[in-house]
Design an enzyme around this catalytic site. Structure first.
Site, mmCIF file in Angstrom:
data_model
loop_
_atom_site.group_PDB
_atom_site.id
_atom_site.type_symbol
_atom_site.label_atom_id
_atom_site.label_comp_id
_atom_site.label_asym_id
_atom_site.label_seq_id
_atom_site.Cartn_x
_atom_site.Cartn_y
_atom_site.Cartn_z
ATOM 1 N N HIS A 151 0.795 -1.232 0.000
ATOM 2 C CA HIS A 151 0.000 0.000 0.000
ATOM 3 C C HIS A 151 0.825 1.278 0.000
ATOM 4 O O HIS A 151 0.259 2.363 0.177
ATOM 5 C CB HIS A 151 -0.919 0.047 1.223
ATOM 6 C CG HIS A 151 -2.035 -0.941 1.184
ATOM 7 N ND1 HIS A 151 -3.271 -0.659 0.659
ATOM 8 C CD2 HIS A 151 -2.102 -2.216 1.613
ATOM 9 C CE1 HIS A 151 -4.060 -1.709 0.776
ATOM 10 N NE2 HIS A 151 -3.365 -2.679 1.350
ATOM 11 N N LYS B 69 -8.293 14.178 4.602
ATOM 12 C CA LYS B 69 -7.463 12.973 4.561
ATOM 13 C C LYS B 69 -6.503 13.074 5.733
ATOM 14 O O LYS B 69 -6.468 14.101 6.406
ATOM 15 C CB LYS B 69 -6.689 12.878 3.246
ATOM 16 C CG LYS B 69 -5.941 14.178 2.880
ATOM 17 C CD LYS B 69 -5.178 14.059 1.569
ATOM 18 C CE LYS B 69 -6.030 14.209 0.344
ATOM 19 N NZ LYS B 69 -6.179 13.000 -0.444
ATOM 20 N N ARG B 70 -5.725 12.019 5.964
ATOM 21 C CA ARG B 70 -4.749 12.124 7.028
ATOM 22 C C ARG B 70 -3.768 13.261 6.733
ATOM 23 O O ARG B 70 -3.496 13.575 5.582
ATOM 24 C CB ARG B 70 -4.000 10.798 7.181
ATOM 25 C CG ARG B 70 -4.828 9.748 7.889
ATOM 26 C CD ARG B 70 -5.231 10.195 9.273
ATOM 27 N NE ARG B 70 -4.077 10.270 10.140
ATOM 28 C CZ ARG B 70 -3.754 9.348 11.035
ATOM 29 N NH1 ARG B 70 -4.512 8.290 11.209
ATOM 30 N NH2 ARG B 70 -2.680 9.496 11.779
ATOM 31 N N LYS C 174 1.157 14.484 1.480
ATOM 32 C CA LYS C 174 -0.175 14.830 0.956
ATOM 33 C C LYS C 174 -0.306 16.339 0.724
ATOM 34 O O LYS C 174 -1.242 16.805 0.098
ATOM 35 C CB LYS C 174 -1.263 14.331 1.901
ATOM 36 C CG LYS C 174 -1.309 12.806 2.010
ATOM 37 C CD LYS C 174 -2.350 12.356 3.024
ATOM 38 C CE LYS C 174 -2.303 10.862 3.316
ATOM 39 N NZ LYS C 174 -2.937 10.033 2.278
ATOM 40 N N THR D 296 -8.251 7.021 -2.003
ATOM 41 C CA THR D 296 -9.616 6.531 -2.196
ATOM 42 C C THR D 296 -10.608 7.664 -1.946
ATOM 43 O O THR D 296 -11.721 7.643 -2.476
ATOM 44 C CB THR D 296 -9.922 5.348 -1.252
ATOM 45 O OG1 THR D 296 -9.408 5.655 0.049
ATOM 46 C CG2 THR D 296 -9.296 4.069 -1.750
ATOM 47 N N LYS E 151 -14.301 8.989 -3.757
ATOM 48 C CA LYS E 151 -15.545 9.335 -3.056
ATOM 49 C C LYS E 151 -16.014 10.720 -3.489
ATOM 50 O O LYS E 151 -17.200 10.954 -3.725
ATOM 51 C CB LYS E 151 -15.334 9.278 -1.535
ATOM 52 C CG LYS E 151 -15.022 7.860 -1.053
ATOM 53 C CD LYS E 151 -14.374 7.799 0.330
ATOM 54 C CE LYS E 151 -13.730 6.428 0.537
ATOM 55 N NZ LYS E 151 -12.872 6.353 1.727
HETATM 56 C C1 NBG Z 1 -2.452 3.809 1.963
HETATM 57 C C2 NBG Z 1 -2.026 4.723 0.822
HETATM 58 C C3 NBG Z 1 -3.226 5.239 0.040
HETATM 59 C C4 NBG Z 1 -4.097 4.079 -0.384
HETATM 60 C C5 NBG Z 1 -4.464 3.246 0.831
HETATM 61 C C6 NBG Z 1 -5.299 2.041 0.458
HETATM 62 C C7 NBG Z 1 -0.991 3.052 3.792
HETATM 63 C C8 NBG Z 1 0.232 2.316 4.154
HETATM 64 N N1 NBG Z 1 -1.264 3.180 2.501
HETATM 65 O O1 NBG Z 1 -2.784 5.943 -1.090
HETATM 66 O O2 NBG Z 1 -1.279 5.784 1.326
HETATM 67 O O3 NBG Z 1 -5.255 4.543 -1.014
HETATM 68 O O4 NBG Z 1 -3.305 2.780 1.474
HETATM 69 O O5 NBG Z 1 -4.649 1.265 -0.488
HETATM 70 O O6 NBG Z 1 -1.697 3.502 4.657
#
Ligand code: NBG
Length: 813
Positions: free
Chosen positions: A361, A549-550, A555, A657, A661
């Site tokens: 991920h 988002k986080r 980001k 993601t 949305k």
């Molecule tokens: C996160 C990514 C996102 C991705 C999500 C789901 C982790 C390690 N990865 O870009 O930063 O959409 O995983 O795949 O949290």
């Protein structure tokens, strides 16, 4: 075809009975929380029947099952979603209305199940929804954290974390399954004995500490198909018998230690997104839920067959490893098959290597899990011994393939430099390695995991992420959902590709007007939420420009707020310039120990404070930081957004993601060509998005070869220089030093190319403004975003996983 009808009379009776039985009250006397509980229990009664029927059917058809192994599931609230998927939402609302109960109010009584940080955990939750909706046999397997993701408060502009005691009123949907409890052991040392009959060496553990893992099952309801899968999360308890034994021997201390271990193991979710917490407790958590899950999977397999042959285990189960967090699945399954089930190495390896698949991920290096060997070995002595053997064999394979090339060993070995490299273990053992968006998978193949790809290309594949339209449209944006259904029918609810049928409406001015009217109503609702929660009045006619988002430097919330500062300067200089009012909305939690991220939150709030209170700009810019961003308020935020900020440094966001949305809800993306943005733009076409900034190739090139100096940009762009200087000249805080570290990071260590991308971001934002001024044109773009979101359903993603990796057959009830 599955059909079940809603019995209103029965349901109302059930709710009344529940209130009486649980609280000795009538529905009139009960609190909203009590009503939430009573209604949820009534719904659970309905679910139970379908749950039993589903499991019965699975038993009969004996299909292969996926175990989705994840440290995180960001589920959000269950009640509304369960009603949606049962297709009873309107029936229940009506029944409750008749009882004088407001469904929305009681929905708001439910705490979010926040057993996850961000995208990775939410993806897992969307996947469970899709698995059930598509009728794939599946378990979601994780930890029942006592405290989920912290609650965020903003005090004096700073983030303050408060514990999330989400279970304090009990979780009406869960069922505790004591009958499936399992013992999980830590530490001690390896015990070897020789079997007197077979002569085989038997390995075990001695002088260990152990806890009892107790599963709680939560139903996962498929949409309108009667399927109910199980989300199983493990709680820990001290092993009582053991404890008594210790008391007898006077080992009071040991007994209390066991209690404490149990309590601390499941106590709290680590609040890090895209960052590894190298804490011993974290590894304990991982092993805890993995071992318990595997033990029960084996036990179930043995219960299900008269003559169970575990050499065929992989024909019936597959373990999907959600990032490297559950990678101990590999050696633990080896251990169980060999030490507990008496299998030989080769047979066990045959099973394990056909039963484990890994999803990557992120390419962020600080997120890659590597455990110090001493720690790993001390905590999991026998498991470590197995890892050593896996490594020994894998290194031999590397050497056979690349004779004399020790560089390959250095780069690919599982054990190296005193560390256990979890990604290497997952790749060496698993049969599938996937990235989460096309670009991300390409970067894995060409950069991060290049050596592995060259050695075993057949394992690599892409599965672009998706989201569930049931939660993020049908539940989160009922106005738009109804409008869509009026135009194209309700097939989109389980087949999002049907959204393409909306495309002709992009040339229909009435449709565009209706579409934008719904957006406006959603903006009014969000404006009210902001008024109630932030005490800030925002104009729903302004552009709602949203980044939720986080909080992470990659980001680039910092880029966003710098642009706000830039616009503010422009407006101050030229109050009569043409300017379309904008509301910049942020929502983000920062990991509790992430200093720069927390400072960025403070900066956003300081900028908000100055700008929102400057009467001279006539409210043309508003900045809002929404406290405690989470799944439940996200649903309404997406519904209300005009502009979706997806501005990560290209190559860093594996997929994203939230971007999907927003798109589904008719927001237009301003973004870099990163992660799934690339595919979003492919679907919606570039003229319906605002793309800017360095490409991932350019970023990677700078990273590898240097050549970027942020000070060159700072010195050559006076407007940019001014805002950077304003970080430290008292404009936004009387303490000039407060934001010094951000200032320094931009000028001396601009890892994320904020200054580099600044101008092209400003230009793209200017295009946004121009586009927005043309109402019909903007409406068309927004509508086309909704109409083009079909690819981004997690149903599509899950179908690909099921067909290409897991080889599952769907079941119909
Ligand atoms: C996160 C990514 C996102 C991705 C999500 C789901 C982790 C390690 N990865 O870009 O930063 O959409 O995983 O795949 O949290």
């Amino acid at each position: 075809m599955y059909l079940q009808t809603f019995d209103k009379v029965e349901f109302k009776k059930d709710v009344e009975e529940n209130v009486k039985r649980l609280y000795r009250k009538t529905t009139k006397e009960a609190t909203q929380q009590q009503l939430f509980q009573a209604v949820s229990y009534a719904i659970k009664d309905i679910i139970i029947e379908q749950w039993l029927a589903t499991q019965e059917k699975y038993k009969k058809e004996d299909p292969k099952t996926v175990y989705y192994m994840s440290m995180e599931f960001l589920m959000g609230r269950a009640l509304g979603n369960n009603l949606i998927n049962l297709t009873y939402y309107e029936n229940v609302r009506e029944a409750l209305d008749e009882m004088g109960i407001d469904l929305n109010t009681i929905e708001n009584e439910e705490p979010d199940a926040a057993l996850g940080n961000g995208g990775l955990g939410r993806l897992a939750a969307c996947f469970l929804d899709s698995l059930a909706t598509l009728g794939y046999p599946a378990y979601g397997c994780g930890i029942r954290y006592t405290y989920g993701m912290f609650k965020q408060k903003i005090k004096d502009g700073y983030q303050v974390e408060a514990p999330d005691n989400w279970l304090k009123n009990g979780n009406p949907f869960e069922i505790r399954r004591d009958e499936y409890a399992k013992e999980v052991r830590f530490g001690g040392s390896i015990k070897v004995e020789q079997d007197p009959i077979t002569g085989r060496y038997m390995y075990g553990q001695k002088d260990y500490e152990s806890v009892l893992a107790i599963p709680y099952d939560i139903p996962v309801i498929g949409y309108g198909n009667g399927i109910v899968n199980t989300f199983r999360i493990w709680d820990a308890q001290a092993i009582t018998e053991f404890q008594l034994d210790k008391f007898d021997k006077g080992e009071y201390h040991k007994a209390v230690e066991q209690e404490n271990l149990a309590k601390t193991i499941v106590e709290v979710l680590y609040p890090n997104d895209n960052h590894m917490a190298g804490k011993e407790l974290r590894l304990k958590q991982q092993y805890f839920f993995v071992s318990a899950t595997l033990q029960e999977a084996i036990a179930k397999y043995k219960r299900d067959y008269d003559n169970p042959d575990l050499r065929k285990f992989h024909e019936k189960v597959v373990f999907q490893l959600n990032d490297t967090h559950p990678t101990v699945t590999v050696p633990e399954l080896m251990r169980l098959l060999m030490d507990e089930e008496g299998m030989e190495w080769d047979d066990a390896w045959n099973v394990v290597s056909k039963a484990c698949a890994y999803t990557n991920h992120t390419i962020m290096s600080e997120a890659l899990e590597k455990w110090p060997i001493d720690l790993f070995k001390r905590l999991l002595p026998r498991v470590y011994q197995i890892v050593e053997e896996i490594d020994r064999r894998f290194v031999a394979e590397i050497r056979a393939k690349y004779p004399g090339n020790e560089e390959k060993v250095r780069k690919m070995a599982i054990l190296y430099d005193g560390q256990v490299k979890m990604a290497h273990l997952a790749i060496a053992a698993g049969y599938s390695v996937n990235g989460v968006a096309a670009l991300h998978t390409e970067i894995l193949k060409k950069q991060e995991l290049k050596d592995f790809y060259e050695m075993m290309p057949e394992k690599f594949n892409n599965k672009t992420n998706g989201i569930t339209q049931r939660r993020f449209l049908l539940h989160g944006n009922p106005l738009l959902a109804n409008w869509i259904t009026e135009h194209i029918g309700d097939g989109w609810i389980t087949d999002l590709s049907q959204m393409a049928k909306l495309k002709p409406l992009a040339d229909d001015e009435t449709a565009i007007r209706e579409f934008m009217k719904i957006k406006f109503q959603n903006k009014v609702a969000l404006a009210e939420y902001i008024r109630d929660n932030n005490g800030i009045y925002v104009d729903p006619k302004s552009i709602f420009d949203v980044q939720v988002k986080r909080l992470h430097e990659y980001k680039r919330q910092l880029l966003n707020i710098l642009h706000v500062m830039y616009l503010y300067n422009k407006l101050k200089e030229n109050p009569y310039m043409s300017f379309y009012p904008r509301t910049f909305i942020f929502g983000a939690k920062a990991a509790a120990g992430y200093y720069n991220a927390k400072l960025i939150i403070k900066l956003i709030n300081s900028v908000a404070n100055i700008i929102n209170n400057d009467a001279s700009i006539n409210g043309k810019i508003k900045v809002v930081f929404i406290e405690n961003y989470r799944v439940s308020n996200a649903e309404m935020i997406f519904a209300a957004a005009d502009v979706s900020e997806q501005i990560s440094t290209a190559s860093k966001e594996a997929s994203g993601t939230g971007n999907m949305k927003f798109m589904a809800n008719g927001s237009v993306t301003i973004g870099t060509l990163d992660g799934a943005n690339v595919e979003i733009v492919e679907e919606v076409r570039i003229e319906n998005a605002f793309i800017f900034g360095l490409s991932s190739d350019e970023v990677i090139n700078y990273e590898n070869n240097g050549g970027y100096n942020p000070r060159d940009i700072y010195n050559s762009d006076s407007e940019l220089k001014r805002i950077v200087d304003q970080l430290v000249d008292g404009t936004y805080d009387s303490n000039c030093e407060l934001f010094r570290d951000l200032y320094n990071s931009l000028l001396y260590n601009d890892t994320y190319f904020v200054l580099k991308d600044f101008r092209s971001y400003v230009d793209a934002q200017h295009q946004v403004e121009i586009a927005y001024k043309n109402k019909t044109q903007w409406g068309k773009m927004a509508l086309l975003n909704t109409a083009s979101c079909g690819k981004f359903s997690s149903d599509r993603t899950i179908k690909e996983y099921a067909e290409e990796i897991w080889k599952l057959t769907p079941i119909e009830l």
